[in-house]
Design a protein around this motif. Structure first.
Motif, short mmCIF file in Angstrom:
data_model
loop_
_atom_site.label_atom_id
_atom_site.label_comp_id
_atom_site.label_asym_id
_atom_site.label_seq_id
_atom_site.Cartn_x
_atom_site.Cartn_y
_atom_site.Cartn_z
N THR A 1 18.38 40.95 10.33
CA THR A 1 17.95 39.88 11.22
C THR A 1 16.45 39.97 11.48
O THR A 1 15.76 38.94 11.55
N GLY A 2 15.95 41.19 11.66
CA GLY A 2 14.52 41.37 11.84
C GLY A 2 13.72 40.81 10.68
O GLY A 2 12.72 40.11 10.86
N LEU A 3 14.18 41.11 9.47
CA LEU A 3 13.50 40.59 8.28
C LEU A 3 13.50 39.06 8.26
O LEU A 3 12.46 38.43 8.04
N VAL A 4 14.68 38.48 8.47
CA VAL A 4 14.80 37.02 8.43
C VAL A 4 13.97 36.37 9.53
O VAL A 4 13.29 35.35 9.31
N ALA B 1 25.43 30.10 11.06
CA ALA B 1 26.07 31.09 11.94
C ALA B 1 27.24 31.79 11.25
O ALA B 1 27.50 32.98 11.52
N LEU B 2 27.93 31.09 10.36
CA LEU B 2 29.13 31.65 9.73
C LEU B 2 28.86 32.29 8.37
O LEU B 2 29.79 32.87 7.79
N ASN C 1 21.59 31.42 11.40
CA ASN C 1 21.97 32.62 10.67
C ASN C 1 21.38 33.87 11.31
O ASN C 1 22.07 34.87 11.52
N ALA C 2 20.08 33.80 11.63
CA ALA C 2 19.43 34.95 12.26
C ALA C 2 20.00 35.23 13.64
O ALA C 2 20.12 36.39 14.06
N SER C 3 20.37 34.17 14.37
CA SER C 3 20.85 34.34 15.74
C SER C 3 22.23 34.98 15.82
O SER C 3 22.54 35.70 16.78
N PHE C 4 23.07 34.73 14.82
CA PHE C 4 24.46 35.19 14.90
C PHE C 4 24.77 36.37 13.97
O PHE C 4 25.90 36.86 13.97
N ALA C 5 23.79 36.83 13.19
CA ALA C 5 24.07 37.92 12.25
C ALA C 5 24.47 39.20 12.95
O ALA C 5 25.40 39.90 12.50
#
Length: 405
Positions: free
Chosen positions: A344-347, A116-117, A60-64
């Motif tokens: 993404t930074g937060l996650v 990712a989705l 999730n973090a990689s594809f946000a």
């Protein structure tokens, strides 16, 4: 006090897209825990369950950010609708793979695909508010409202998924999360009248606007450091309650922390701020570090509850200012991407914070582990000092008004 909120919600379609966005965001706080409960019940291993949940969160973090970029280029309706259906399919297959005892690698794959989705509805809602509202003060109020709703998601989601999984069936919690995501996202996408226009990479409007990295990079570091703070504080609070002999109280302590943030978020949205968001980010990050410091000295559960509630008051104003600054400096054609960078930074910061605090708990005890959160707050405060204090990096005309640093 509620006049500001009534004014923004009176905008045509605003209440509908905010509420459907709320439903669509529920999986953010439900799926990770739902995976742990489902897999641990089926395999008896919390280690495997945690690893599969981690695969989901890392993906999730990689594809946000990529999804945020696509939202800006192709439009919210097309991207979010496709993402929600893909997410629903991936998580459904994950459930089947666990229940049917398929090879563990397939479960990892479905977890990563689901992460990712996962539709980036939070960023899309904020971009939609920015498009719908003309006055920066109203955008500030809208971001405060969304911060409050985020807190509600993170308070109610884990309770709901845990209750369904333990009182009904391990599949129930994650199933409700999938339904909420797909139905909520599709309902959000159906509201085309309030959708911001797409900004294709090659258009007649000229080249794609540049990302103001001079402001975005330090702001992303601030968000990542705050993610470390959050992850560390959550683990440390559970350990503290355990040391006091009442581990079950940890959920209540964290709820008090969240309620403090929720209350300050409501107040923040009703206040007309004279200083701009960059100024508030700098002071907010410093306040986060200061608010976590007293926790090191607390030795009882009741006092810890009060201290966490007070510390929570620094969270929402800082996060609201961070999103307001992002909205102020990032061009409209890349706004959703900019919001996704901050999310993404937060996650990305949560897992390292949780890991580091866990190591400190094992070696020095829970009280000392709160210093990890203090240190993360100080890093955020230092990074905030790198935000431009003038010029194009911060002060710019947005919605016809100048936002000062």
């Amino acid at each position: 006090m509620l006049t500001s909120y009534r004014r923004i919600l009176a905008e045509p379609g605003a209440l509908r897209f905010s509420m459907t966005g709320l439903v669509a965001r529920l999986p953010i706080s439900m799926v990770g825990l739902g995976i742990v409960l489902l897999v641990s019940a089926a395999t008896g291993s919390y280690g495997v369950a945690g690893a599969i949940s981690a695969a989901y969160m890392i993906a999730n973090a990689s594809f946000a950010i990529l999804q945020g970029r696509l939202l800006d280029r192709l439009g919210q309706g097309r991207v979010l609708a496709a993402a929600s259906i893909g997410f629903g399919l991936a998580i459904s297959l994950l459930v089947v793979s666990v229940q049917a005892d398929w090879p563990t690698l397939t479960t990892y794959a479905f977890a990563a695909a689901g992460g990712a989705l996962l539709p980036q509805v939070g960023s899309a809602v904020r971009a939609r508010w920015s498009h719908a509202l003309a006055q920066p003060a109203d955008v500030q109020t809208a971001f405060a409202l969304e911060a409050v709703l985020d807190e509600a998601v993170f308070i109610l989601g884990p309770i709901l998924v845990a209750l369904l999984a333990t009182a009904w069936h391990p599949v129930a919690g994650i199933a409700v999360a999938v339904v909420a995501c797909v139905v909520g996202t599709l309902a959000f996408c159906a509201q085309r009248a309030t959708e911001p226009p797409a900004h294709p990479q090659h258009s007649t409007d000229g080249p794609r606007p540049q990302m103001p990295w001079r402001a975005v990079v330090p702001l992303a570091v601030v968000c990542a450091a705050l993610g470390v703070l959050f992850g560390a504080a959550e683990v440390t609070t559970v350990a503290f309650a355990d040391e006091q002999g009442h581990k079950a109280v940890s959920g209540g302590l964290l709820a008090l922390w969240a309620f403090g943030s929720l209350a300050s978020g409501v107040i923040t949205g009703a206040v007309h701020w004279r200083r701009g968001p960059a100024h508030r980010v700098r002071w907010g990050a410093f306040a986060m570090a200061c608010a976590m410091t007293p926790l090191y000295f607390v030795g009882s559960l009741p006092v810890m509850g009060v201290a966490l509630f007070v510390a929570g008051f620094a969270i929402a104003p800082t996060m609201i200012a961070s999103m307001s600054l992002t909205e102020a400096v990032v061009p409209g054609g890349r706004l959703t991407e900019g919001m996704a960078i901050m999310q993404t930074g937060l996650v990305a910061g949560v897992a390292p914070g949780a890991t580091l605090s866990g190591v400190v708990v094992d070696h020095q005890g829970a009280s000392a582990a709160y210093l990890v959160s203090v240190g993360a707050g100080l890093v955020a405060a230092l990074a905030a000092q790198a935000l431009p204090r003038s010029g194009a990096g911060v002060s710019q005309v947005t919605h016809g008004s100048t936002i000062a640093p």
